[in-house]
Write a protein that holds these residues in place. Structure first.
Motif, PDB file in Angstrom:
ATOM      1  N   LYS A  73       0.827  -1.208   0.000  1.00 50.25           N
ATOM      2  CA  LYS A  73       0.000   0.000   0.000  1.00 50.25           C
ATOM      3  C   LYS A  73       0.861   1.257   0.000  1.00 50.25           C
ATOM      4  N   SER A  74       1.931   1.226   0.770  1.00 54.46           N
ATOM      5  CA  SER A  74       2.810   2.390   0.846  1.00 54.46           C
ATOM      6  C   SER A  74       3.461   2.685  -0.503  1.00 54.46           C
ATOM      7  N   VAL A  75       3.854   1.618  -1.212  1.00 54.42           N
ATOM      8  CA  VAL A  75       4.496   1.808  -2.517  1.00 54.42           C
ATOM      9  C   VAL A  75       3.484   2.262  -3.561  1.00 54.42           C
ATOM     10  N   LEU A  76       2.319   1.611  -3.622  1.00 56.49           N
ATOM     11  CA  LEU A  76       1.345   1.893  -4.665  1.00 56.49           C
ATOM     12  C   LEU A  76       0.676   3.258  -4.494  1.00 56.49           C
ATOM     13  N   ASP A  80       6.291   5.215  -1.504  1.00 58.62           N
ATOM     14  CA  ASP A  80       7.196   5.195  -0.355  1.00 58.62           C
ATOM     15  C   ASP A  80       7.725   3.774  -0.210  1.00 58.62           C
ATOM     16  N   TRP A  81       9.022   3.581  -0.414  1.00 60.28           N
ATOM     17  CA  TRP A  81       9.629   2.253  -0.371  1.00 60.28           C
ATOM     18  C   TRP A  81      10.089   1.856   1.026  1.00 60.28           C
ATOM     19  N   GLY A  82       9.714   2.630   2.022  1.00 60.59           N
ATOM     20  CA  GLY A  82       9.979   2.245   3.401  1.00 60.59           C
ATOM     21  C   GLY A  82      11.288   2.794   3.937  1.00 60.59           C
ATOM     22  N   LEU A  83      11.649   2.277   5.115  1.00 59.35           N
ATOM     23  CA  LEU A  83      12.839   2.739   5.817  1.00 59.35           C
ATOM     24  C   LEU A  83      13.846   1.603   5.951  1.00 59.35           C
ATOM     25  N   ALA A  84      15.107   1.970   6.015  1.00 58.49           N
ATOM     26  CA  ALA A  84      16.170   1.010   6.297  1.00 58.49           C
ATOM     27  C   ALA A  84      16.195   0.732   7.804  1.00 58.49           C
ATOM     28  N   PRO A  85      16.914  -0.290   8.254  1.00 58.31           N
ATOM     29  CA  PRO A  85      16.994  -0.548   9.704  1.00 58.31           C
ATOM     30  C   PRO A  85      17.509   0.630  10.510  1.00 58.31           C
ATOM     31  N   ASP A  86      18.315   1.506   9.896  1.00 57.11           N
ATOM     32  CA  ASP A  86      18.807   2.687  10.621  1.00 57.11           C
ATOM     33  C   ASP A  86      17.832   3.856  10.530  1.00 57.11           C
TER      34      ASP A  86
END
Length: 327
Positions: A73-76, A80-86
């Motif tokens: 949902k975030s991408v479509l 937004d491809w999200g966050l890295a672990p940091d």
């Protein structure tokens, strides 16, 4: 043609969606972002680790299908491809490195194709003559040199040349250092940075296209329709140019199209030697840091490049050989 392209694009979109989804599940299964925190001594409180993982949607305690739906949902809907672990945004990191990779790879790829195919045709026409033997020997020499060794060799030559002329003509790190506003100085500075990595990437590419194009053209030169053209009075060069070359370029075109993704993400050693923050180095970083979202984003970019290359390969193949029907 338009109907054919539309069908291919629709098929490729479905294939891309399946491939990216499978990559997400595989990355989530094999990567362990929690270990990034647990390996610290002392490690942060478990509650704090869970909050960080939840914020990036990579908490292994959350069902994977729940995480996948959130990510999709975030991408479509938000790209937004999200966050890295940091907790750094993946989209911004990839977009910056895409431009660096485009600047690094584009010129080298074009030069590698033009030079390699040109030498391949030249040596095929002169099979077993001294030109063919000499160029094949040179190609074999560069073929066995590791990219890291070639890169360091080019750097040493550039440093020696700079010392010889008493001025910094070539830069050996990065892609840009000029901070002024002059367009001329900006372009000049970019050229001073891009020359060395372009040479390092161009040489292996040209060698590969040289050897493959030579092989393809030699096979085509012995075809019946080429011999028929010669029997009708065409010279060897005319028969090759009008008939054999177009057909022999088809597999080369396919190879070029399907290598687009690997060119962008496969220049890891060159990017490392010249300290360039491109997609190749970032892809390695995502794997070593258990960055699920980052690795999936890189895989998505590679998938788009591969399928775009596949479509271009179909179109160019039909253009080169009218016998191919787009139906």
């Amino acid at each position: 043609m338009i109907k054919y392209i539309a069908k291919r694009v629709a098929n490729y979109i479905i294939m891309l969606f399946v491939a990216i989804s499978m990559t997400y599940f595989l990355a989530s299964a094999f990567m362990d972002p929690r270990s990034n925190y647990m390996e610290r001594h002392p490690h942060p409180p478990i509650a704090s680790i869970n909050r960080a993982l939840d914020n990036a949607n990579i908490n292994d305690q959350t069902p994977i299908f729940v995480r996948y739906v959130r990510w999709l949902k975030s991408v479509l809907f938000h790209w937004d491809w999200g966050l890295a672990p940091d907790q750094s945004p993946v989209g911004a990191a990839v977009s910056q490195r895409i431009m660096a990779s485009v600047e690094l790879v584009t010129l080298a790829t074009v030069l590698g194709i033009v030079i390699g195919v040109g030498i391949g045709v030249y040596t095929a026409i002169r099979q077993y003559k001294w030109q063919d033997r000499t160029l094949n020997m040179v190609a074999t020499f560069f073929l066995v040199i590791p990219p890291a060794v070639l890169g360091l060799f080019v750097v040493l030559i550039a440093i020696s040349f700079n010392g010889l002329v008493g001025s910094r003509i070539f830069y050996v790190t990065g892609l840009q250092s000029y901070q002024g506003s002059s367009p001329v100085m900006y372009v000049l500075d970019f050229l001073q940075h891009i020359v060395l990595p372009t040479i390092v990437i161009t040489i292996p590419g040209a060698v590969g296209y040289h050897l493959t194009q030579r092989t393809y053209l030699l096979d085509t030169m012995n075809a019946d329709y080429v011999r028929t053209a010669r029997a009708k009075g065409l010279t060897l060069n005319q028969a090759i140019r009008r008939h054999a070359l177009r057909t022999s370029l088809i597999p080369t075109t396919v190879n070029v199209a399907f290598s687009i993704a690997s060119v962008f993400t496969g220049a890891v050693i060159t990017e490392t030697v010249f300290a360039i923050n491109g997609l190749g180095r970032y892809f390695v970083t995502t794997l070593t840091t258990n960055d699920i979202n980052g690795s999936v984003c890189i895989a998505a970019f590679g998938g788009v490049c591969t399928l775009a290359g596949a479509l271009l390969a179909d179109i160019f193949s039909a253009w080169l050989d009218p016998r191919i029907r787009l139906s």
